[in-house]
Design an enzyme around this catalytic site. Structure first.
Site, PDB file in Angstrom:
ATOM      1  N   ASP A   6      40.128  44.521  58.206  1.00 40.82           N
ATOM      2  CA  ASP A   6      41.467  45.259  58.153  1.00 40.82           C
ATOM      3  C   ASP A   6      42.244  44.782  56.931  1.00 40.82           C
ATOM      4  O   ASP A   6      43.084  44.096  56.768  1.00 40.82           O
ATOM      5  CB  ASP A   6      42.397  44.977  59.293  1.00 40.82           C
ATOM      6  CG  ASP A   6      43.460  46.173  59.424  1.00 40.82           C
ATOM      7  OD1 ASP A   6      43.679  47.016  58.333  1.00 40.82           O
ATOM      8  OD2 ASP A   6      44.373  46.151  60.431  1.00 40.82           O
ATOM      9  N   GLY A  59      55.475  49.575  61.149  1.00 43.80           N
ATOM     10  CA  GLY A  59      56.033  49.342  59.802  1.00 43.80           C
ATOM     11  C   GLY A  59      55.665  47.948  59.331  1.00 43.80           C
ATOM     12  O   GLY A  59      55.979  47.612  57.876  1.00 43.80           O
ATOM     13  N   SER A  69      47.783  42.984  61.347  1.00 41.70           N
ATOM     14  CA  SER A  69      47.159  44.159  61.370  1.00 41.70           C
ATOM     15  C   SER A  69      47.770  44.848  62.710  1.00 41.70           C
ATOM     16  O   SER A  69      47.683  46.253  62.471  1.00 41.70           O
ATOM     17  CB  SER A  69      45.481  43.378  62.078  1.00 41.70           C
ATOM     18  OG  SER A  69      44.877  44.529  62.425  1.00 41.70           O
TER      19      SER A  69
END
Length: 471
Positions: free
Chosen positions: A227, A308, A325
């Site tokens: 990620d 966010g 993540s």
């Protein structure tokens, strides 16, 4: 008369020496107040685990007293650990057993909403299922766990395991919003390192909604599996080279490098939605089955996060540790958050933190770890009684615009930081002022300078009197 002059010279010398001491104290105190410069934990546990091997150990962690603990499977390994100055804990399952259990879980049919990691303290692989996992899937997964044996523990958890894309954020794209991570460079170009799920290759990012000029474009990355992603800053984006990031309250922290976290270590996360929060590392090499896909090799923590905050930095002791993540819960009720290890991401992408050793391009970008624009990151151990807030609308460090920071945050005692108030921070001068308290350094240097002049004057007076035979 001669006695009076001698007394005056002595008083001058004493005053000068006192001034030197006072000035030195002011400067020392100012430098000591710089956060985030303590040395990182010595990786004694990792070294011992590597030396003794996966069949005789089962991980290491920092105990509540800060001492390294190593899980071992036999008395001989325990003796080796104690000789090295760490504490040994004899356990039933080796690291080889735990890895085998995790491999079996990965090979089973994928169940979205589940996650697992190695809990070194309990010597188990802990499998967690969120509220979206059906009774049937839970039963099937429990059946897999039973075939593995006592090294696996099953738990239900509240909320859902999701990535943290949506919500207010300092970097904007058509597909979502995220937080900036760390500034990196390949020696030629400047990049922003953030989460991979924030956007695929080709995603165009903006510092603010509606901007005509793009901040940069995603040029590399991977999700799921890992990620992380790399955003190349556009040539037209002004950049100020610095390795200092603000943490609110007029203070700053310098990111000096990257490292892998240690279980039990206190860490900080900065995100544009919820600001600055801290917690503990509770697991490594975690696997999370997000709805979008499975990600492995993550760091599991008790730090909270909300939509966010994705891509925001995790770090401690002046070292970059990870990128946000996803997870479950929120910063009101708490929860679990997972992070992509930053060292592995940089190795895969062939980049390094801007401003660290070996950086041969001073114009490559803003300081490593700098949240652009105006975003903040946090120290591992801030001064008692307060912690700086993190970004609220800034966070990407392009050097354009003004970031707004939440200031005056107070440690709530549960590993979080909260606070209100604003403070703008832009440009190299502001960065420098955040690193060192000029209110203490400036007066201190003035006192030292005046004291040195007084000493020279006293010396000159003495030499002059000697030349006329007064001494």
């Amino acid at each position: 008369m001669r006695h009076a002059r001698r007394t005056a010279r002595r008083i001058t010398r004493l005053a000068a020496v006192g001034g030197l001491l006072c000035g030195s104290l002011l400067v020392t105190r100012a430098i000591a107040n710089e956060p985030g410069t303590s040395a990182p934990p010595v990786p004694v546990g990792e070294r011992l685990v590597a030396q003794l091997g996966a069949a005789r150990t089962a991980g290491s962690w920092l105990g509540a007293d800060g001492r390294t603990v190593v899980a071992v499977t036999d008395a001989g390994a325990a003796a080796d650990v104690r000789r090295a100055g760490a504490r040994a804990e004899v356990v039933r399952h080796s690291m080889r057993d735990l890895r085998s259990a995790a491999a079996t879980l990965r090979a089973a049919p994928r169940v979205s909403g589940t996650a697992w990691s190695m809990d070194y303290g309990s010597n188990e692989v802990v499998v967690r299922a969120d509220s979206t996992v059906s009774a049937g899937d839970w039963s099937r997964l429990a059946g897999v766990a039973r075939t593995i044996g006592a090294s696996v523990r099953m738990e239900r958890t509240r909320g859902t395991f999701t990535t943290r894309v949506d919500g207010a954020s300092p970097i904007f794209a058509s597909g979502g919003r995220c937080s900036a991570g760390f500034d990196v460079t390949d020696g030629r170009d400047a990049f922003l390192l953030t989460a991979g799920h924030c956007g695929p290759v080709g995603t165009t990012w903006f510092a603010r909604p509606g901007d005509a000029t793009a901040l940069g474009t995603t040029v590399s990355g991977t999700f799921p599996g890992n990620d992380f992603s790399l955003v190349r800053y556009d040539d037209g984006v002004p950049r100020a080279p610095s390795d200092v990031v603000a943490i609110g309250g007029g203070r700053g922290v310098r990111i000096t490098g990257a490292a892998d976290p240690v279980v039990g270590q206190r860490v900080f996360r900065s995100g544009s939605t919820t600001g600055l929060h801290s917690g503990r590392v509770t697991g490594l090499n975690a696997t999370v089955n997000y709805p979008e896909g499975t990600v492995t090799g993550l760091v599991q923590t008790t730090v909270c996060a909300e939509p966010g905050d994705s891509g925001g930095p995790l770090f401690a002791d002046g070292l970059a540790l990870g990128l946000t993540s996803g997870g479950n819960g929120n910063c009101d009720a708490g929860g679990t958050t997972f992070f992509q290890p930053v060292a592995a991401a940089m190795t895969a992408l062939g980049v390094r933190l801007t401003g660290t050793s070996g950086d041969d391009d001073a114009e490559a970008g803003a300081g490593s770890g700098q949240a652009r624009p105006g975003g903040d990151v946090a120290p591992s151990a801030p001064p008692a009684g307060s912690e700086a807030g993190a970004p609220g609308g800034g966070g990407t460090g392009t050097g354009v615009g003004t970031g707004t920071n939440m200031g005056g945050a107070t440690d709530t005692g549960d590993g979080t930081a909260s606070g209100t108030g604003t403070g703008a921070d832009t440009g190299p001068a502001a960065a420098i002022s955040r690193v060192v308290s000029t209110r203490s350094v400036g007066p201190g240097l003035l006192v030292i300078g005046g004291s040195l002049i007084a000493l020279v004057a006293a010396r000159s007076m003495r030499s002059s009197r000697r030349g006329r035979g007064a001494w």
